[in-house]
Design an enzyme around this catalytic site. Structure first.
Site, PDB file in Angstrom:
ATOM      1  N   LYS A 143       1.018  -1.130  -0.153  1.00  0.00           N
ATOM      2  CA  LYS A 143       0.088  -0.445   0.381  1.00  0.00           C
ATOM      3  C   LYS A 143       1.131   1.268   0.070  1.00  0.00           C
ATOM      4  O   LYS A 143       1.795   1.217   0.681  1.00  0.00           O
ATOM      5  CB  LYS A 143      -1.102   0.317   1.006  1.00  0.00           C
TER       6      LYS A 143
ATOM      7  N   SER B  95      -9.688   2.424   2.660  1.00  0.00           N
ATOM      8  CA  SER B  95      -8.740   2.675   2.078  1.00  0.00           C
ATOM      9  C   SER B  95      -7.829   2.079   1.182  1.00  0.00           C
ATOM     10  O   SER B  95      -7.513   2.440   0.168  1.00  0.00           O
ATOM     11  CB  SER B  95      -7.501   3.844   3.068  1.00  0.00           C
TER      12      SER B  95
ATOM     13  N   SER C  74      -9.654  -0.267   7.154  1.00  0.00           N
ATOM     14  CA  SER C  74      -9.338  -0.344   5.895  1.00  0.00           C
ATOM     15  C   SER C  74      -8.689  -1.254   4.946  1.00  0.00           C
ATOM     16  O   SER C  74      -8.262  -1.226   3.820  1.00  0.00           O
ATOM     17  CB  SER C  74      -8.701   0.539   5.949  1.00  0.00           C
TER      18      SER C  74
END
Length: 488
Positions: A78, A153, A177
């Site tokens: 990420k 997210s 997330s």
């Protein structure tokens, strides 16, 4: 069967037996990325040259008898986790050209294992969002239906694993997330106990809530990755010193007689009927496996969402104060004086949702409102922790839906922040209490994946993985996303 469609443990077996090379595996994934990335937009940066270099290193490790569990396994990170020499943008204009001079501890640990980093994944800007529509660069699509969101997210990481762009991925979870996008994309996603996995090198959103965790194709892979990234780190003051077990050793334990709690608060208003039915069928699977289903209550979870958005926004407003354009990050080209430079740089660099949360947090921390908002939210946090402690006196794990809905349409909630925030209604309480939880696929509703959330006691990841593995073996979720096409 293509190499890119295999799990971590299947690839590990082939690599260790030297039936395939790390370079062959890496090339298979890079080809897959070229094929599906234009459709799903999961990645901010693709590190092809670095990946091929790492694959050579992995092949040498295997040849010299130094192979570890993740040697030669391709991963996507990420883009709010620092990678030395590789752009780390947080999907924000503010950090569009930022290249970290160091690796996050989790990245360092993975590199020591011999992994191959394929690239960095898209996210909601600074990890603020539930749909990956808040990225400054692109909107990631759900591989199950390209007109729908992957969740957020960490939507880029979830979509990448669902579309076989990587064998596994890392995400971060502040209020859901990892688990919510895992649910919406039909993959496994785990948020470990706060303090189990080092946050050093994770770009901070809400420091008392953030935690790094894995996205994988199955539960066994999740245990393998957790083995590699968990453990104390002196560089993180919130990292906990505990003896780290081998998480794979828990997988095959019998769950007969295990007490599984079901809280009515996780089936309240707003849950789609299809999601509710799918999760109820999943709970029946545990009953068939000999587990005891116990009705429990966690009444203060009802207040988790407002408490979360006050605490998270307050911490974000403080954490994001560092982006002033002076040392790094976006700096305005035109300004009149120092104060104007700060204001213009931040105005241009941050997106709408980030600005909204900074303003919310600053308001909640302001002297006139501190007691009414922030202090009250901290009291609610304590009440929620106490609720879970009481619940765990009656049961070993708590199960329920990860998300109240399946993946929603792109653009459907962008103008309604409250509807967007409700996507995390079943996940935020876990972060507030610092507990571990996993989301595993438990079926389809309207042809889209539904996630089952399994919550455990602090540092009881082994138990959670055990319960998740038992379900996975009994249920055998083998549906694959069809929207992206390709050989699977």
């Amino acid at each position: 069967m293509e190499l890119y469609s295999l799990t971590v443990h299947e690839l590990k077996e082939l690599l260790h037996k030297r039936e395939v090379s790390a370079q062959e595996v890496t090339k298979s994934y890079l080809e897959r990325i070229k094929e599906v990335e234009p459709k799903i937009d999961a990645l901010v940066t693709i590190t092809e040259e670095f990946a091929l270099e790492r694959a050579k290193v992995a092949d040498e490790m295997i040849k010299n008898g130094e192979a570890k569990d993740l040697t030669g396994i391709p991963v996507i990170i990420k883009d709010n986790i620092s990678t030395e020499g590789i752009r780390t943008t947080c999907s924000s204009k503010m950090l569009e050209n930022y290249i970290p001079p160091y690796n996050a501890t989790v990245v360092e640990r993975l590199l020591n294992e011999g992994v191959v980093i394929l690239g960095k994944s898209n996210l909601d800007e600074f990890a603020m969002g539930s749909s990956t529509e808040n990225s400054a660069f692109k909107t990631t699509k759900n591989p199950w239906d390209l007109s729908r969101v992957p969740g957020g997210s960490s939507g880029g990481s979830a979509a990448a694993v669902a579309a076989d762009e990587a064998a596994f991925a890392l995400g971060s979870d502040t209020g859901g997330s990892i688990r919510q996008p895992a649910s919406l994309c039909g993959v496994v996603g785990m948020k470990p106990t706060y303090g189990l996995v080092s946050r050093y090198g994770l770009v901070a959103f809400a420091s008392s809530l953030d935690q790094i965790g894995p996205f994988t194709k199955d539960v066994t892979d999740c245990a393998i990755v957790l083995n590699a990234i968990a453990g104390h780190d002196p560089m993180d003051s919130t990292s906990v010193k505990i003896e780290k077990p081998d998480y794979t050793s828990y997988l095959k334990e019998d769950i007969k007689g295990l007490r599984i709690g079901v809280a009515k608060e996780f089936f309240g208003a707003g849950i789609e009927e299809g999601v509710k039915e799918t999760v109820e069928k999943a709970i029946k699977v545990f009953e068939d496996l000999g587990a005891e289903i116990i009705d429990i209550s966690v009444p203060y979870v009802e207040y988790a969402l407002p408490a979360y958005y006050i605490i998270a926004s307050a911490e974000a407003s403080s954490n994001l104060a560092r982006y002033d354009g002076i040392r790094y990050g976006h700096i305005a080209k035109n300004y009149e004086d120092l104060v104007d430079m700060y204001m213009t740089s931040r105005s241009e660099g941050f997106g709408k949702e980030v600005k909204r949360r900074i303003m919310l947090g600053t308001y909640a921390l302001s002297s006139g409102y501190y007691d009414a908002y922030y202090k009250k939210a901290l009291k609610v946090r304590t009440l929620i922790k106490n609720d879970f402690e009481r619940a765990f006196e009656k049961c070993d794990v708590i199960v329920g839906p990860t998300s109240p809905t399946v993946a929603f349409k792109i653009g459907e909630r962008t103008n309604d922040p409250l509807a967007m925030y409700l996507a995390d209604i079943y996940t935020v309480s876990v972060n507030i209490a610092g507990l571990p939880a996993i989301s595993i696929p438990c079926g389809l509703s309207e042809g889209l994946p539904v996630g089952l959330q399994i919550i455990g006691k602090h540092f009881d990841e082994g138990r959670i993985l055990n319960v998740a593995y038992a379900f996975e073996k009994a249920y055998k979720f083998d549906a694959k996303p069809q929207a992206i096409g390709g050989e699977r």
